[in-house]
Scaffold this motif. Structure first.
Motif: not given
Length: 346
Positions: A221-229, A186-197
């Motif tokens: 709400e957006a953005p919604s930042i999570v930490y993951g691959d 796994m290569l975790p990073e911070h990203f916006d899960i709303v944008s990904l969805a």
């Protein structure tokens, strides 16, 4: 008998040494001989008793323990208090622990061997079906059906469909194998899960339209930042949405709900499909598990949810299912907002 010989030799040597030490005391020869025999006899009795009732009795019990454990791995009835020496008690404990550990390892190896055999059988079956189907269409064309344009196009499309399914199956097998063997990290990073969805929703809309299913995305709400691959979470959402489309009905829907919570972000994929009976809730995450294999062979490879489960476990979280037969399904998981709380996810 050997311990008696040992006691006898020790007694003779001890008696001789003591006698020699007392020679300067000007004792007569008779007194020296009497002293030698008395000393040797006393030491012999003491050494023999010590060997017989303490050392060798403990060793015999340890020998019995080894024989019992060799014939019955579950045997564990030796009373440590019956052993006289602390060293033999420790040794008996170590022997018990060794056999217990060995039995756990053997059971684990047997379980893995059974799983490997089952996996090979499942893979063989899954590969055989599309391969034989494509082979049948090609041979039919080679036997003369190729001259009929309508038949040729129809059979080529069916052969291509089976080969496409085969390609997806092999890719899923490789992905699952690499994740399980940790060849993929796994290569975790911070990203916006709303944008990904929203990206995954847009990507799946063509497939959903063909199936007569609508895909929506709802979020607090957006953005919604999570930490993951990012790549692997994309795969998780894609597999869950595909699952919701595959097992849905015309006019049905699949929605991605993203909700902010205290300890992370909850992502849910909700469909209005067939639903899953409670007894299958755990089994659906097994490789190649299908509730109705005859109807679902071409809908999916049977590996999508297994891949989802392994990816999320590598994110220190888990996939949850809430479903009833005929009432649709909800698959949900939680992602941390940052690296610190990732290890706290359950």
């Amino acid at each position: 008998m050997k311990h008696r010989y040992l006691a006898f030799i020790i007694a003779l040597l001890s008696g001789a040494i003591i006698t020699l030490l007392l020679i300067p005391a000007h004792l007569s020869n008779k007194q020296l001989w009497i002293l030698f025999f008395v000393t040797a006899s006393v030491i012999f009795i003491l050494v023999w008793v010590f060997n017989e009732y303490i050392i060798y009795r403990d060793l015999n019990k340890l020998d019995l323990l080894l024989k019992k454990l060799a014939s019955d791995p579950e045997y564990n009835k030796i009373d440590l208090q019956s052993l006289k020496l602390r060293q033999t008690q420790d040794l008996a404990t170590d022997i018990n622990n060794y056999f217990r550990t060995k039995n756990i390892l053997v059971d684990d190896l047997l379980k893995k061997s059974d799983l490997r055999k089952q996996f090979i059988a499942d893979v063989s079956h899954e590969l055989k079906s599309p391969l034989f189907s494509a082979q049948g269409y090609v041979h039919t064309l080679l036997d003369g059906a190729i001259k009929d344009k309508a038949v040729r196009d129809k059979f080529l499309k069916k052969a291509a469909r089976n080969l496409d399914y085969l390609d997806i199956l092999v890719q899923d097998l490789l992905t699952l194998s690499q994740i399980e063997s940790q060849a993929i990290r796994m290569l975790p990073e911070h990203f916006d899960i709303v944008s990904l969805a929203l990206e995954v929703k847009e990507d799946r809309e063509s497939r959903a339209t063909k199936a007569g299913v609508t895909v929506t995305c709802n979020f607090d709400e957006a953005p919604s930042i999570v930490y993951g691959d990012y790549t692997r979470i994309t795969q998780v959402l894609t597999n869950l949405i595909n699952n919701g489309i595959n097992y849905n009905k015309k006019g049905g829907s699949v929605s991605i709900d993203i909700n902010e919570q205290k300890d992370g972000v909850l992502i849910s994929v909700i469909d209005t499909g067939e639903g899953i009976a409670k007894e299958y809730h755990e089994k659906v995450f097994n490789r190649f598990f299908r509730i109705d294999k005859s109807r679902t062979m071409k809908k999916s490879t049977g590996l999508g949810l297994a891949i989802v489960k392994h990816i999320l476990e590598n994110h220190f979280t888990r996939i949850n299912i809430d479903s009833e037969l005929g009432k649709g399904s909800t698959f949900s998981f939680k992602l941390a907002r940052d690296k610190v709380s990732t290890s706290e996810q359950v």
